[in-house]
Scaffold this motif. Structure first.
Motif, PDB file in Angstrom:
ATOM      1  N   PRO A   1      17.158  23.317   7.677  1.00  0.00           N
ATOM      2  CA  PRO A   1      16.097  24.188   8.302  1.00  0.00           C
ATOM      3  C   PRO A   1      15.919  23.958   9.700  1.00  0.00           C
ATOM      4  N   LEU A   2      15.999  22.777  10.296  1.00  0.00           N
ATOM      5  CA  LEU A   2      15.846  22.543  11.570  1.00  0.00           C
ATOM      6  C   LEU A   2      16.850  23.122  12.403  1.00  0.00           C
ATOM      7  N   ARG A   3      18.317  23.105  11.839  1.00  0.00           N
ATOM      8  CA  ARG A   3      19.169  23.726  12.518  1.00  0.00           C
ATOM      9  C   ARG A   3      18.935  25.371  12.663  1.00  0.00           C
ATOM     10  N   ALA A   4      18.468  25.822  11.393  1.00  0.00           N
ATOM     11  CA  ALA A   4      17.943  27.226  11.487  1.00  0.00           C
ATOM     12  C   ALA A   4      16.848  27.630  12.376  1.00  0.00           C
ATOM     13  N   GLY A   5      16.179  26.681  12.972  1.00  0.00           N
ATOM     14  CA  GLY A   5      15.187  26.873  13.856  1.00  0.00           C
ATOM     15  C   GLY A   5      13.557  26.826  13.052  1.00  0.00           C
ATOM     16  N   ALA A   6      13.685  26.311  12.023  1.00  0.00           N
ATOM     17  CA  ALA A   6      12.429  26.507  11.309  1.00  0.00           C
ATOM     18  C   ALA A   6      11.107  25.630  11.913  1.00  0.00           C
ATOM     19  N   GLY A   7      10.024  26.307  11.859  1.00  0.00           N
ATOM     20  CA  GLY A   7       8.889  25.980  12.593  1.00  0.00           C
ATOM     21  C   GLY A   7       7.930  24.978  11.563  1.00  0.00           C
ATOM     22  N   THR A   8       6.595  24.784  11.929  1.00  0.00           N
ATOM     23  CA  THR A   8       5.725  24.114  10.961  1.00  0.00           C
ATOM     24  C   THR A   8       5.759  24.617   9.610  1.00  0.00           C
ATOM     25  N   ALA A   9       5.506  25.941   9.723  1.00  0.00           N
ATOM     26  CA  ALA A   9       4.979  26.696   8.392  1.00  0.00           C
ATOM     27  C   ALA A   9       6.369  26.484   7.385  1.00  0.00           C
ATOM     28  N   GLU A  10       7.481  26.504   7.849  1.00  0.00           N
ATOM     29  CA  GLU A  10       8.578  26.529   7.168  1.00  0.00           C
ATOM     30  C   GLU A  10       9.051  25.262   6.650  1.00  0.00           C
ATOM     31  N   LEU A  11       8.769  24.316   7.650  1.00  0.00           N
ATOM     32  CA  LEU A  11       8.911  22.504   7.239  1.00  0.00           C
ATOM     33  C   LEU A  11       8.011  22.039   6.134  1.00  0.00           C
ATOM     34  N   THR A  12       6.623  22.434   6.251  1.00  0.00           N
ATOM     35  CA  THR A  12       5.774  21.883   5.549  1.00  0.00           C
ATOM     36  C   THR A  12       6.315  21.773   3.926  1.00  0.00           C
ATOM     37  N   PRO A  13       6.637  22.863   3.385  1.00  0.00           N
ATOM     38  CA  PRO A  13       6.950  22.678   1.904  1.00  0.00           C
ATOM     39  C   PRO A  13       8.215  21.775   1.835  1.00  0.00           C
ATOM     40  N   VAL A  14       8.915  21.798   2.933  1.00  0.00           N
ATOM     41  CA  VAL A  14      10.267  20.905   2.662  1.00  0.00           C
ATOM     42  C   VAL A  14       9.612  19.182   2.754  1.00  0.00           C
ATOM     43  N   LEU A  15       8.542  18.990   3.589  1.00  0.00           N
ATOM     44  CA  LEU A  15       8.362  17.661   3.772  1.00  0.00           C
ATOM     45  C   LEU A  15       7.420  17.338   2.275  1.00  0.00           C
ATOM     46  N   ALA A  16       6.791  18.286   1.780  1.00  0.00           N
ATOM     47  CA  ALA A  16       6.263  18.000   0.288  1.00  0.00           C
ATOM     48  C   ALA A  16       7.092  17.811  -0.839  1.00  0.00           C
ATOM     49  N   ARG A  17       8.501  18.371  -0.701  1.00  0.00           N
ATOM     50  CA  ARG A  17       9.289  18.137  -1.415  1.00  0.00           C
ATOM     51  C   ARG A  17      10.077  16.739  -1.339  1.00  0.00           C
ATOM     52  N   PHE A  18      10.191  16.566   0.170  1.00  0.00           N
ATOM     53  CA  PHE A  18      10.712  15.212   0.278  1.00  0.00           C
ATOM     54  C   PHE A  18       9.920  14.033  -0.255  1.00  0.00           C
TER      55      PHE A  18
ATOM     56  N   ASP B   1       0.735  -1.250  -0.120  1.00  0.00           N
ATOM     57  CA  ASP B   1      -0.021   0.057   0.032  1.00  0.00           C
ATOM     58  C   ASP B   1       0.986   1.359   0.100  1.00  0.00           C
ATOM     59  N   ARG B   2       0.289   2.214  -0.073  1.00  0.00           N
ATOM     60  CA  ARG B   2       0.882   3.622  -0.112  1.00  0.00           C
ATOM     61  C   ARG B   2       0.102   4.709   0.072  1.00  0.00           C
ATOM     62  N   LEU B   3       0.660   5.621   1.038  1.00  0.00           N
ATOM     63  CA  LEU B   3      -0.164   6.847   1.305  1.00  0.00           C
ATOM     64  C   LEU B   3      -0.147   7.780   0.340  1.00  0.00           C
ATOM     65  N   ARG B   4      -1.197   8.450   0.025  1.00  0.00           N
ATOM     66  CA  ARG B   4      -1.151   9.259  -0.903  1.00  0.00           C
ATOM     67  C   ARG B   4      -0.547  10.965  -0.555  1.00  0.00           C
ATOM     68  N   ARG B   5      -0.510  11.132   0.917  1.00  0.00           N
ATOM     69  CA  ARG B   5       0.095  12.084   1.212  1.00  0.00           C
ATOM     70  C   ARG B   5       1.165  11.360   2.596  1.00  0.00           C
ATOM     71  N   TRP B   6       2.343  11.733   2.482  1.00  0.00           N
ATOM     72  CA  TRP B   6       2.958  11.109   3.603  1.00  0.00           C
ATOM     73  C   TRP B   6       3.455  12.092   4.894  1.00  0.00           C
ATOM     74  N   HIS B   7       2.586  13.156   4.797  1.00  0.00           N
ATOM     75  CA  HIS B   7       2.949  14.252   5.885  1.00  0.00           C
ATOM     76  C   HIS B   7       1.363  14.931   6.250  1.00  0.00           C
ATOM     77  N   SER B   8       1.791  15.380   7.464  1.00  0.00           N
ATOM     78  CA  SER B   8       0.503  16.263   8.022  1.00  0.00           C
ATOM     79  C   SER B   8       1.131  17.384   8.819  1.00  0.00           C
ATOM     80  N   PRO B   9       0.711  18.352   9.147  1.00  0.00           N
ATOM     81  CA  PRO B   9       1.271  19.450   9.824  1.00  0.00           C
ATOM     82  C   PRO B   9       2.171  19.033  11.108  1.00  0.00           C
ATOM     83  N   GLY B  10       3.667  18.847  11.080  1.00  0.00           N
ATOM     84  CA  GLY B  10       4.269  18.521  12.369  1.00  0.00           C
ATOM     85  C   GLY B  10       4.646  17.147  12.051  1.00  0.00           C
ATOM     86  N   VAL B  11       4.192  16.366  11.185  1.00  0.00           N
ATOM     87  CA  VAL B  11       4.602  14.992  11.035  1.00  0.00           C
ATOM     88  C   VAL B  11       4.962  14.368   9.638  1.00  0.00           C
TER      89      VAL B  11
END
Length: 430
Positions: A331-348, A286-296
């Protein structure tokens, strides 16, 4: 349940399997604070995925861990053969790969995990909490992002681990995924089905036995035998939902099937003394259609459950971990929060979706075109023309070896996670 102390981290990784521990190690080396939670007190569970592929060995080399890997009790397998009614044929040759490690290393997973845990534990930003079972996610608000996890310690205490990002690396029955569903944030899942399940057991191996990795194909029967040195790790592939029929037929019938497909094991199948010696694997794809949620973020089998075909699930999960560390560390070292991390999760996800979809497509083709017909056959199966051709033309055996051993998109360890001193750099083993 008695409340316990809270902990803070930049990233909370749920599940101390190969992907979870490797991600923890990579992030800790990159200067990110990581807490990894594992629900068991140790890693001693049998018939877990024990394959370490060439591309994973490259990752361990890049981390300066080649010497530690060499000390572990592994078995190198360089060839895959398939035995049909009309003979034995070579179908994959890992020595044809132009890589540092032209073989698959079969290694008890608990040894690999202990090594990774020890290596990660050398960094002050890494914490491994064993006997901590994640029971829920933390949310600051009903519609807000995840802010960490709730776990139950061995003594029953409630532990909170707060983090800017939770990474689920806890397998196909992911507790994090279930927590998202309970919170009304379930991620859409696409299920593909599979025509088989697997029974795993051990049979003693003698020095005069054949070597390597082999598939033994009979009328309606398929046995996969993995050479582990002093024993055969054996997978008996059965029709989907056929477990109860196999048990009803009895252990003597199972032993007789093993002897029919691998006659040299006569006299040794008694090692499978009762059904407690047989482990069951329900095969899911199986495969999730989306692999991320805010903060996850979900990786490995938590995001995409793989079939055991090719034994590539661990390798794919490891490559997920490497890509996640490379894309998230800065981005984690730079202190990124959920808003900054979400597009990174989508790129991943966009990057890792390509090899996941391709690998699952190949697994589904093998299940429908090879395994399914084999399990339905009522006469001895002869080798398909493609198998005969690979046996006859050596260069063709490099293609399945590459798909299994390297994968469709191998990832590179980020520079920040590589050894920082000359003494830490370990040359690649031949």
């Amino acid at each position: 349940m008695t409340a316990g102390p809270g902990r803070d981290a930049d990233v909370c990784v749920v599940g101390a399997g190969p992907a979870g521990l490797l991600l923890g190690l990579l992030l800790a080396r990159s200067g990110v604070r990581v807490t990894v939670l594992e629900k068991h007190p140790d890693f001693l569970r049998d018939f877990r995925g024990d394959t370490v592929h060439p591309s994973t060995l490259d990752v361990l080399d890049a981390l300066g861990l080649a010497d530690r890997v060499a000390e572990l009790p592994g078995r190198r397998v360089r060839e895959l053969t398939a035995s049909y009614a009309d003979g034995t044929f070579r179908v994959a040759d890992f020595t044809r790969l132009r890589v540092a490690h032209p073989y698959v290393l079969f290694l008890p997973q608990w040894d690999l995990l202990e090594m990774l845990a020890a290596a990660a534990g050398e960094y002050p930003g890494f914490t491994l909490l064993r006997s901590h079972e994640v029971t829920d996610l933390l949310f600051d608000a009903a519609d807000g992002p995840a802010r960490g996890v709730v776990a139950r310690a061995e003594d029953g205490r409630r532990i909170e681990v707060r983090a800017r990002l939770v990474v689920a690396a806890d397998g196909r029955r992911s507790a994090v995924r279930e927590a998202l569903v309970r919170a009304g944030r379930g991620l859409p899942l696409r299920e593909f089905g599979a025509p088989m399940d697997v029974l795993w057991f051990r049979v003693p191996r003698w020095p005069e036995d054949p070597e390597g990795l082999s598939a033994r194909i009979g009328a309606g029967r398929l046995l996969i035998m993995i050479d582990r040195g002093h024993y055969w790790q054996t997978a008996y592939v059965i029709p989907k939902d056929g477990r109860e029929a196999i048990r009803a037929a009895g252990l003597d019938a199972l032993r007789a099937t093993v002897i029919e497909l691998a006659p040299w094991l006569r006299g040794r199948v008694g090692a499978v003394a009762d059904w407690d010696d047989v482990s069951f694997l329900e095969v899911r794809v199986d495969r999730l259609r989306r692999w991320h949620s805010p903060g996850v973020l979900l990786i490995g089998d938590a995001a995409h459950a793989m079939s055991p075909v090719g034994g590539v699930g661990i390798n794919l999960a490891v490559q997920d971990a490497v890509a996640a560390a490379r894309m998230l560390a800065e981005p984690l070292r730079a202190g990124a929060g959920t808003a900054e991390l979400t597009p990174v999760l989508a790129r991943f996800q966009r990057r890792r979706m390509v090899p996941t979809m391709g690998t699952q497509l190949l697994q589904r083709w093998a299940a429908r075109g090879v395994i399914g017909p084999t399990l339905r056959a009522d006469v001895p199966v002869r080798a398909p023309s493609a198998v005969r051709l690979m046996d006859r033309l050596p260069f063709l055996r490099g293609l399945p070896a590459r798909l299994v051993g390297v994968g469709l998109l191998p990832e590179r360890v980020p520079p920040a996670a590589r050894p920082t001193t000359a003494s830490q750099r370990v040359p690649t083993a031949p």
